[in-house]
Motif scaffolding. Sequence first.
Motif, PDB file in Angstrom:
ATOM      1  N   ASP A  58       0.853  -1.183   0.000  1.00 36.56           N
ATOM      2  CA  ASP A  58       0.000   0.000   0.000  1.00 36.56           C
ATOM      3  C   ASP A  58       0.894   1.239   0.000  1.00 36.56           C
ATOM      4  OD1 ASP A  58      -1.691   2.143   0.595  1.00 36.56           O
ATOM      5  OD2 ASP A  58      -2.961   0.953   1.936  1.00 36.56           O
ATOM      6  N   GLU A  59       0.807   2.042  -1.058  1.00 39.83           N
ATOM      7  CA  GLU A  59       1.676   3.217  -1.173  1.00 39.83           C
ATOM      8  C   GLU A  59       1.441   4.236  -0.068  1.00 39.83           C
ATOM      9  OE1 GLU A  59       1.409   5.040  -4.986  1.00 39.83           O
ATOM     10  OE2 GLU A  59       2.731   3.576  -5.942  1.00 39.83           O
ATOM     11  N   HIS A  60       0.275   4.181   0.570  1.00 36.83           N
ATOM     12  CA  HIS A  60       0.043   5.084   1.692  1.00 36.83           C
ATOM     13  C   HIS A  60       0.883   4.689   2.907  1.00 36.83           C
ATOM     14  CE1 HIS A  60      -3.663   5.684  -0.725  1.00 36.83           C
ATOM     15  NE2 HIS A  60      -3.485   6.939  -0.354  1.00 36.83           N
ATOM     16  N   ASN A  61       1.341   3.431   2.916  1.00 36.71           N
ATOM     17  CA  ASN A  61       2.128   2.937   4.045  1.00 36.71           C
ATOM     18  C   ASN A  61       3.617   2.913   3.763  1.00 36.71           C
ATOM     19  OD1 ASN A  61      -0.287   2.431   5.437  1.00 36.71           O
ATOM     20  ND2 ASN A  61      -0.405   0.330   4.648  1.00 36.71           N
ATOM     21  N   ILE A  62       3.980   2.426   2.588  1.00 37.86           N
ATOM     22  CA  ILE A  62       5.386   2.140   2.295  1.00 37.86           C
ATOM     23  C   ILE A  62       5.809   2.848   1.019  1.00 37.86           C
ATOM     24  CG2 ILE A  62       7.094   0.324   1.910  1.00 37.86           C
ATOM     25  CD1 ILE A  62       5.748   0.184   4.650  1.00 37.86           C
ATOM     26  N   LEU A 293      11.953  -8.394   1.271  1.00 37.59           N
ATOM     27  CA  LEU A 293      11.866  -7.127   0.550  1.00 37.59           C
ATOM     28  C   LEU A 293      11.830  -5.999   1.569  1.00 37.59           C
ATOM     29  CD1 LEU A 293       9.120  -8.160  -2.035  1.00 37.59           C
ATOM     30  CD2 LEU A 293      11.579  -7.996  -2.455  1.00 37.59           C
ATOM     31  N   GLY A 294      12.288  -4.821   1.163  1.00 40.85           N
ATOM     32  CA  GLY A 294      12.349  -3.705   2.097  1.00 40.85           C
ATOM     33  C   GLY A 294      11.723  -2.441   1.559  1.00 40.85           C
ATOM     34  N   GLY A 295      11.205  -1.628   2.458  1.00 43.38           N
ATOM     35  CA  GLY A 295      10.656  -0.319   2.119  1.00 43.38           C
ATOM     36  C   GLY A 295      10.788   0.615   3.308  1.00 43.38           C
ATOM     37  N   ARG A 296      10.414   1.878   3.099  1.00 37.21           N
ATOM     38  CA  ARG A 296      10.443   2.880   4.159  1.00 37.21           C
ATOM     39  C   ARG A 296       9.022   3.271   4.531  1.00 37.21           C
ATOM     40  NH1 ARG A 296      15.337   5.907   4.069  1.00 37.21           N
ATOM     41  NH2 ARG A 296      16.970   4.350   4.409  1.00 37.21           N
ATOM     42  N   ALA A 297       8.774   3.434   5.798  1.00 37.19           N
ATOM     43  CA  ALA A 297       7.462   3.874   6.259  1.00 37.19           C
ATOM     44  C   ALA A 297       7.176   5.273   5.727  1.00 37.19           C
ATOM     45  CB  ALA A 297       7.403   3.866   7.785  1.00 37.19           C
ATOM     46  N   ALA A 298       6.071   5.423   4.996  1.00 40.92           N
ATOM     47  CA  ALA A 298       5.715   6.717   4.421  1.00 40.92           C
ATOM     48  C   ALA A 298       5.173   7.672   5.475  1.00 40.92           C
ATOM     49  CB  ALA A 298       4.676   6.514   3.319  1.00 40.92           C
ATOM     50  N   ARG A 299       4.767   7.145   6.605  1.00 39.48           N
ATOM     51  CA  ARG A 299       4.236   7.924   7.728  1.00 39.48           C
ATOM     52  C   ARG A 299       4.398   7.077   8.976  1.00 39.48           C
ATOM     53  NH1 ARG A 299      -1.037   5.780   8.354  1.00 39.48           N
ATOM     54  NH2 ARG A 299      -1.584   4.367   6.619  1.00 39.48           N
ATOM     55  N   ASP A 300       4.031   7.616  10.128  1.00 42.38           N
ATOM     56  CA  ASP A 300       4.048   6.805  11.340  1.00 42.38           C
ATOM     57  C   ASP A 300       3.045   5.668  11.174  1.00 42.38           C
ATOM     58  OD1 ASP A 300       5.883   8.550  12.394  1.00 42.38           O
ATOM     59  OD2 ASP A 300       4.443   9.601  13.677  1.00 42.38           O
ATOM     60  N   HIS A 306       2.503  -2.898  16.895  1.00 41.74           N
ATOM     61  CA  HIS A 306       3.899  -2.491  16.762  1.00 41.74           C
ATOM     62  C   HIS A 306       3.961  -1.188  15.972  1.00 41.74           C
ATOM     63  CE1 HIS A 306       5.539  -6.314  18.234  1.00 41.74           C
ATOM     64  NE2 HIS A 306       4.550  -6.888  17.566  1.00 41.74           N
ATOM     65  N   GLN A 307       4.800  -0.278  16.417  1.00 41.84           N
ATOM     66  CA  GLN A 307       4.914   1.024  15.767  1.00 41.84           C
ATOM     67  C   GLN A 307       6.251   1.145  15.047  1.00 41.84           C
ATOM     68  OE1 GLN A 307       4.261   3.905  18.868  1.00 41.84           O
ATOM     69  NE2 GLN A 307       2.030   3.617  18.829  1.00 41.84           N
ATOM     70  N   VAL A 308       6.219   1.816  13.914  1.00 43.43           N
ATOM     71  CA  VAL A 308       7.442   2.162  13.192  1.00 43.43           C
ATOM     72  C   VAL A 308       7.276   3.599  12.719  1.00 43.43           C
ATOM     73  CG1 VAL A 308       6.565   1.171  11.027  1.00 43.43           C
ATOM     74  CG2 VAL A 308       9.022   1.543  11.324  1.00 43.43           C
ATOM     75  N   PRO A 309       8.223   4.471  13.030  1.00 40.15           N
ATOM     76  CA  PRO A 309       8.064   5.889  12.677  1.00 40.15           C
ATOM     77  C   PRO A 309       8.258   6.130  11.198  1.00 40.15           C
ATOM     78  CG  PRO A 309      10.217   5.526  13.653  1.00 40.15           C
ATOM     79  CD  PRO A 309       9.482   4.215  13.762  1.00 40.15           C
ATOM     80  N   ALA A 310       7.785   7.274  10.722  1.00 39.13           N
ATOM     81  CA  ALA A 310       8.011   7.663   9.330  1.00 39.13           C
ATOM     82  C   ALA A 310       9.505   7.618   9.027  1.00 39.13           C
ATOM     83  CB  ALA A 310       7.465   9.063   9.084  1.00 39.13           C
ATOM     84  N   GLY A 311       9.842   7.017   7.912  1.00 43.43           N
ATOM     85  CA  GLY A 311      11.249   6.863   7.540  1.00 43.43           C
ATOM     86  C   GLY A 311      11.884   5.597   8.052  1.00 43.43           C
TER      87      GLY A 311
END
Length: 432
Positions: A58-62, A293-300, A306-311
């Motif tokens: 989901d591009e809104h997430n990653i 596979l890897g991606g960056r959190a687009a937002r918090d 479990h939480q992962v901050p933006a970036g």
Amino acid sequence: MDAHRRPPADHTLSLIAGGYAWLPQRIRQSPDRAVPLRIMGRPALALSGPEAVRFFYDEHNIRRHGAIPEPVSGTLFGHGAVHTLDGQAHRQRKELFLPLLEPDRIAGVVGHVTAAWDEAVPEWAARPQVVLFDEAAAVLTRGVCRWAGVPLQDAEARSVAADLVAMVDGFATLGPRHWRARRARARQEARTARVIEDLRSGRGPAAGRPDSLLARVAAHRDADGGRLPVRTAAVELLNVVRPTVAVSWFVAFAAHALHRWPAHRERLRDGDPAYAAAFAHEVRRFYPFAPFLGGRAARDLTWRGHQVPAGGTVLLDVFGQNHDEELWADPYTFRPRRFLERPPQRDELIPQGGCDPRTGHRCPGEGVTVGLLESLAVRLARLEYEVPAQDLRISLRRIPARVRSGFAVTAVHEPGQWPAAAGARAGAGAGS
């Protein structure tokens, strides 16, 4: 410093050194199928399962921009590649690759590669021994270049194939394999850029194929309306040719499977399309290729508490999901029949990613991979050869994993040239 306030240990080296098994083991130990980590100094979260696949794509997430480490983008994908783009820029660039989803285009690639295979077999028969991994890479290089309209002299096919293999083989290491991959990419980007320049200027043998993939890449206009820079166009053309040649990994794995479990050979020889497809899927599921596979959190983000901050980094466990006992009965048993009994549901089988390749980051060449593996597995099953003593182990600590010997065979004969009993010897040999 108070122990409770110390930052968590970084898991980067453990992730790399642990190979394919490290992340799945940690996820299996987690009741919610999610594991907080720290990767390259950043907070990270590893996920697994079909719901996680949909969350990840989901591009809104990653987002992918900035998510792929330079050692990977600089060897496997190339700088400025579609894999590093998001949003409209990604969708516009991906228009280049969507024709690979069309059945006639898949059939075209498969036709050219199988023709190259059939041309190569008599030459293999004249040699005392061949290594299937290397020969498959050369065959795939010749076939995909013919299909794509990329000029390739017979004399240079093996060196080009070796470079394309090196790009894949060196993406997950910082040692000698990585530097071979960098040199290989530099050579092939320069070579491909010259071909594109020649086409754009109306020179060279490529100018006569206006419907080719090469012509399509050379003429493509990006989201800003401009043609791709020559080097970027070369990167994207290689992003079709290179993964096609990477099917050599699966060809060697298919040979390994037929050697260990020769009962599958007869069913494949019959040419049943459904069984060939099931066999191809099981090779891709069972054998190790992409670990995650890897991606960056687009937002918090929050996933199952479990939480992962933006970036922060989000990892999708590929190898573990393809061996998840909740999805696959007896996941460490090689059993193609499972795909005849029950086709894979959405986002379950993810050796090349998940979700819709038309809208997300899933590889649009997955259909080409499956089509090639179906056809080449049948040809491999019909081929008559002997398997000499060799090291057929596959280390799960090496990424990407491969059959150590490359799968060497001797006494290669075309179908029908040996007595029927001789074909049984193809399943014999030491080192399994």
